[in-house]
Design an enzyme around this catalytic site. Structure first.
Site, PDB file in Angstrom:
ATOM      1  N   LYS A   1      -2.176  -8.377  10.615  1.00 19.47           N
ATOM      2  CA  LYS A   1      -3.517  -8.300  11.200  1.00 19.47           C
ATOM      3  C   LYS A   1      -4.584  -7.947  10.163  1.00 19.47           C
ATOM      4  O   LYS A   1      -5.775  -8.181  10.399  1.00 19.47           O
ATOM      5  CB  LYS A   1      -3.551  -7.299  12.351  1.00 19.47           C
ATOM      6  CG  LYS A   1      -3.418  -5.847  11.970  1.00 19.47           C
ATOM      7  CD  LYS A   1      -3.411  -4.961  13.207  1.00 19.47           C
ATOM      8  CE  LYS A   1      -3.267  -3.486  12.861  1.00 19.47           C
ATOM      9  NZ  LYS A   1      -4.416  -2.940  12.144  1.00 19.47           N
ATOM     10  N   ASP A   2      -4.167  -7.384   9.018  1.00 22.44           N
ATOM     11  CA  ASP A   2      -5.118  -7.022   7.962  1.00 22.44           C
ATOM     12  C   ASP A   2      -5.381  -8.162   6.975  1.00 22.44           C
ATOM     13  O   ASP A   2      -6.213  -8.016   6.079  1.00 22.44           O
ATOM     14  CB  ASP A   2      -4.594  -5.818   7.175  1.00 22.44           C
ATOM     15  CG  ASP A   2      -4.511  -4.556   8.009  1.00 22.44           C
ATOM     16  OD1 ASP A   2      -5.294  -4.432   8.973  1.00 22.44           O
ATOM     17  OD2 ASP A   2      -3.660  -3.698   7.702  1.00 22.44           O
TER      18      ASP A   2
ATOM     19  N   SER B   1       0.549   3.904   1.968  1.00 15.77           N
ATOM     20  CA  SER B   1       0.643   4.617   3.236  1.00 15.77           C
ATOM     21  C   SER B   1       2.080   4.647   3.740  1.00 15.77           C
ATOM     22  O   SER B   1       2.900   3.773   3.422  1.00 15.77           O
ATOM     23  CB  SER B   1      -0.259   3.970   4.287  1.00 15.77           C
ATOM     24  OG  SER B   1       0.322   2.784   4.789  1.00 15.77           O
TER      25      SER B   1
ATOM     26  N   SER C   1     -12.125  -0.080  15.392  1.00 14.26           N
ATOM     27  CA  SER C   1     -12.017  -1.520  15.632  1.00 14.26           C
ATOM     28  C   SER C   1     -13.171  -2.031  16.492  1.00 14.26           C
ATOM     29  O   SER C   1     -13.404  -1.522  17.600  1.00 14.26           O
ATOM     30  CB  SER C   1     -10.683  -1.819  16.329  1.00 14.26           C
ATOM     31  OG  SER C   1     -10.700  -3.064  16.961  1.00 14.26           O
TER      32      SER C   1
ATOM     33  N   GLY D   1      -8.433   6.630   8.566  1.00 10.71           N
ATOM     34  CA  GLY D   1      -7.314   7.339   7.966  1.00 10.71           C
ATOM     35  C   GLY D   1      -5.992   6.768   8.421  1.00 10.71           C
ATOM     36  O   GLY D   1      -5.928   5.942   9.335  1.00 10.71           O
ATOM     37  N   ASN D   2      -4.909   7.207   7.762  1.00  8.45           N
ATOM     38  CA  ASN D   2      -3.587   6.733   8.164  1.00  8.45           C
ATOM     39  C   ASN D   2      -3.203   7.362   9.496  1.00  8.45           C
ATOM     40  O   ASN D   2      -3.924   8.212  10.046  1.00  8.45           O
ATOM     41  CB  ASN D   2      -2.551   7.018   7.075  1.00  8.45           C
ATOM     42  CG  ASN D   2      -2.429   8.497   6.755  1.00  8.45           C
ATOM     43  OD1 ASN D   2      -2.491   9.348   7.648  1.00  8.45           O
ATOM     44  ND2 ASN D   2      -2.252   8.824   5.484  1.00  8.45           N
TER      45      ASN D   2
ATOM     46  N   ARG E   1       0.836  -1.191   0.000  1.00 10.03           N
ATOM     47  CA  ARG E   1       0.000   0.000   0.000  1.00 10.03           C
ATOM     48  C   ARG E   1       0.878   1.252   0.000  1.00 10.03           C
ATOM     49  O   ARG E   1       2.060   1.182   0.310  1.00 10.03           O
ATOM     50  CB  ARG E   1      -0.922  -0.011   1.218  1.00 10.03           C
ATOM     51  CG  ARG E   1      -1.956  -1.126   1.194  1.00 10.03           C
ATOM     52  CD  ARG E   1      -2.585  -1.319   2.564  1.00 10.03           C
ATOM     53  NE  ARG E   1      -3.221  -0.100   3.036  1.00 10.03           N
ATOM     54  CZ  ARG E   1      -3.461   0.166   4.321  1.00 10.03           C
ATOM     55  NH1 ARG E   1      -3.114  -0.698   5.257  1.00 10.03           N
ATOM     56  NH2 ARG E   1      -4.059   1.289   4.671  1.00 10.03           N
TER      57      ARG E   1
ATOM     58  N   THR F   1      -3.133  11.179   9.673  1.00 11.74           N
ATOM     59  CA  THR F   1      -4.473  11.767   9.609  1.00 11.74           C
ATOM     60  C   THR F   1      -5.182  11.641  10.949  1.00 11.74           C
ATOM     61  O   THR F   1      -5.796  12.601  11.440  1.00 11.74           O
ATOM     62  CB  THR F   1      -5.304  11.075   8.511  1.00 11.74           C
ATOM     63  OG1 THR F   1      -4.676  11.279   7.244  1.00 11.74           O
ATOM     64  CG2 THR F   1      -6.716  11.625   8.466  1.00 11.74           C
ATOM     65  N   ARG F   2      -5.085  10.461  11.559  1.00  8.52           N
ATOM     66  CA  ARG F   2      -5.778  10.250  12.837  1.00  8.52           C
ATOM     67  C   ARG F   2      -5.169  11.099  13.956  1.00  8.52           C
ATOM     68  O   ARG F   2      -5.893  11.642  14.797  1.00  8.52           O
ATOM     69  CB  ARG F   2      -5.762   8.768  13.201  1.00  8.52           C
ATOM     70  CG  ARG F   2      -6.804   7.964  12.432  1.00  8.52           C
ATOM     71  CD  ARG F   2      -6.787   6.506  12.797  1.00  8.52           C
ATOM     72  NE  ARG F   2      -5.738   5.787  12.099  1.00  8.52           N
ATOM     73  CZ  ARG F   2      -5.448   4.512  12.308  1.00  8.52           C
ATOM     74  NH1 ARG F   2      -6.100   3.836  13.226  1.00  8.52           N
ATOM     75  NH2 ARG F   2      -4.496   3.923  11.611  1.00  8.52           N
TER      76      ARG F   2
ATOM     77  N   CYS G   1     -11.723 -10.896  10.128  1.00  5.64           N
ATOM     78  CA  CYS G   1     -10.940  -9.776  10.664  1.00  5.64           C
ATOM     79  C   CYS G   1     -11.765  -8.827  11.519  1.00  5.64           C
ATOM     80  O   CYS G   1     -11.224  -8.016  12.248  1.00  5.64           O
ATOM     81  CB  CYS G   1     -10.287  -9.000   9.524  1.00  5.64           C
ATOM     82  SG  CYS G   1      -8.979  -9.935   8.680  1.00  5.64           S
TER      83      CYS G   1
ATOM     84  N   ARG H   1     -13.181  -4.918  17.904  1.00  6.53           N
ATOM     85  CA  ARG H   1     -12.527  -5.558  19.052  1.00  6.53           C
ATOM     86  C   ARG H   1     -12.268  -4.543  20.155  1.00  6.53           C
ATOM     87  O   ARG H   1     -12.587  -4.775  21.329  1.00  6.53           O
ATOM     88  CB  ARG H   1     -11.208  -6.192  18.590  1.00  6.53           C
ATOM     89  CG  ARG H   1     -10.297  -6.659  19.721  1.00  6.53           C
ATOM     90  CD  ARG H   1      -8.949  -7.113  19.175  1.00  6.53           C
ATOM     91  NE  ARG H   1      -8.290  -6.078  18.385  1.00  6.53           N
ATOM     92  CZ  ARG H   1      -7.560  -5.092  18.908  1.00  6.53           C
ATOM     93  NH1 ARG H   1      -7.398  -5.018  20.216  1.00  6.53           N
ATOM     94  NH2 ARG H   1      -6.982  -4.200  18.129  1.00  6.53           N
ATOM     95  N   ARG H   2     -11.689  -3.410  19.796  1.00 10.04           N
ATOM     96  CA  ARG H   2     -11.409  -2.379  20.801  1.00 10.04           C
ATOM     97  C   ARG H   2     -12.704  -1.800  21.363  1.00 10.04           C
ATOM     98  O   ARG H   2     -12.828  -1.564  22.571  1.00 10.04           O
ATOM     99  CB  ARG H   2     -10.550  -1.273  20.184  1.00 10.04           C
ATOM    100  CG  ARG H   2      -9.137  -1.708  19.846  1.00 10.04           C
ATOM    101  CD  ARG H   2      -8.408  -0.661  19.034  1.00 10.04           C
ATOM    102  NE  ARG H   2      -7.050  -1.088  18.681  1.00 10.04           N
ATOM    103  CZ  ARG H   2      -6.401  -0.696  17.603  1.00 10.04           C
ATOM    104  NH1 ARG H   2      -6.993   0.112  16.730  1.00 10.04           N
ATOM    105  NH2 ARG H   2      -5.165  -1.111  17.369  1.00 10.04           N
TER     106      ARG H   2
END
Length: 339
Positions: free
Chosen positions: A94-95, A24, A143, A164-165, A22, A168-169, A260, A145-146
């Site tokens: 994880k992705d 990013s 997420s 966002g990456n 990717r 960005t976050r 996922c 999960r979170r």
């Protein structure tokens, strides 16, 4: 005079390889780690990095739970891999869905960075842990999960999606008029980008009571399943302990059929070896999205190869189901169908 046919001419050895990733900043940094390790082991070979955006990159507004596919980050690269346009793909493990497409395989896993989640506080705020956050504080994460674990442990906090990456976050978090009090992110991404100073608190089974995602912190490399040349290269740079631990985690997730997006958290730890085969301890939790119910398991077992890693993941899955995980996951699936 003998005639030389094309079939009798030995094929030239492969010396150039196309690497998919990717665009990013984090994906490129991870790919650079892989490429540098390969260049060191094979200085005579060339590795061409081909970066592009994926469906998950192009859509920055839809929450992960609302996507209809689990292959947000992988599908387009896998199509190019099967066609021979790419020789391998570098992923955040994880992705990567636990069921890969036909003709694709996990070829290697790099040594794991810290797999834990972390709390990142808005700049200027005094809080140093999840426990200190006042009621109504806004936690940013996309997420499930979170979100589920936060709802279970910290029902007084408000969770809002953020996409966002990393850059960005973090910008959204620190904006003076931003609505987020803090973010929960993976430690590995921050550490690989030199942003470890933004980490406010590391989260685990002891601190914050948060378990991480399957494969988190590991760089996975996807190949064509019959490409023995690439597989041999990756064997030289991969890390066996990381591979076995993540194979066990992926076996657990695949057995539960959560994909996922399942609210499944894990924490894997290699135990000190005292003779015999190496032992892995895995803690795992499945939590209802609203935090109302959970199923937890802690299992230790000998893991020395891919077969025993797969079996160990299955054992943990069975223990989770015995503790009620199956009912929680069935309820989540039903809610997705009716929503």
């Amino acid at each position: 005079m003998a005639t030389v046919t094309p079939a009798s001419i030995p094929s030239a050895p492969r010396t150039s390889f196309n690497v998919g990733t990717r665009r990013s900043k984090l994906a490129l940094a991870q790919t650079e780690l892989v490429v540098e390790a390969l260049k060191k082991a094979y200085p005579e070979r060339q590795f061409n990095v081909i970066a592009r955006d994926t469906a998950g990159d192009r859509d920055q507004t839809t929450a992960f739970k609302d996507f209809t596919t689990k292959n947000l980050w992988t599908q387009e690269f896998e199509e190019s891999l099967v066609k021979g346009e790419l020789d391998f793909i570098v992923h955040s493990l994880k992705d990567v869905p636990t069921l890969l497409p036909p003709k694709c395989a996990l070829g290697g896993v790099m040594k794991r960075e810290d797999p834990r989640d972390v709390l990142v506080m808005k700049q200027g705020l005094p809080y140093r842990s999840l426990d200190e956050l006042p009621a109504g504080s806004v936690v940013g994460t996309s997420s499930i999960r979170r979100t589920a674990q936060l709802a279970q442990r910290y029902p007084h906090l408000k969770v809002e999606s953020t996409r966002g990456n990393l850059g960005t976050r973090l910008a959204k978090l620190d904006a003076p008029d931003g609505r987020y009090t803090c973010l929960i992110l993976a430690a590995a991404g921050l550490l690989r980008l030199g942003l470890g100073d933004r980490i406010t608190q590391y989260l685990d089974s002891t601190n914050g009571k948060m378990l991480y995602a399957v494969g988190q912190g590991a760089i996975g490399i996807e190949i064509r399943e019959d490409d023995n040349i690439v597989l041999e290269m990756l064997d030289k740079i991969g890390d066996k302990e990381t591979l076995l631990a993540t194979l066990a985690e992926r076996s657990l997730l695949r057995t539960l059929e959560g994909g996922c997006s399942a609210p499944l958290g894990v924490e894997s730890q290699w135990l000190p070896r005292e003779g015999g085969a190496p032992k892995l301890r895995m803690r795992a939790i499945v939590v209802a999205v609203d935090g109302s119910r959970s199923a937890e398991a802690e299992v230790e077992g000998e893991v020395q190869d891919s077969r025993s890693a797969e079996a160990f993941g299955l054992e943990v899955a069975k223990e989770l189901v015995a503790q009620g995980a199956g009912a929680i996951l069935d309820e989540i699936k039903r809610s997705k169908i009716t929503s």
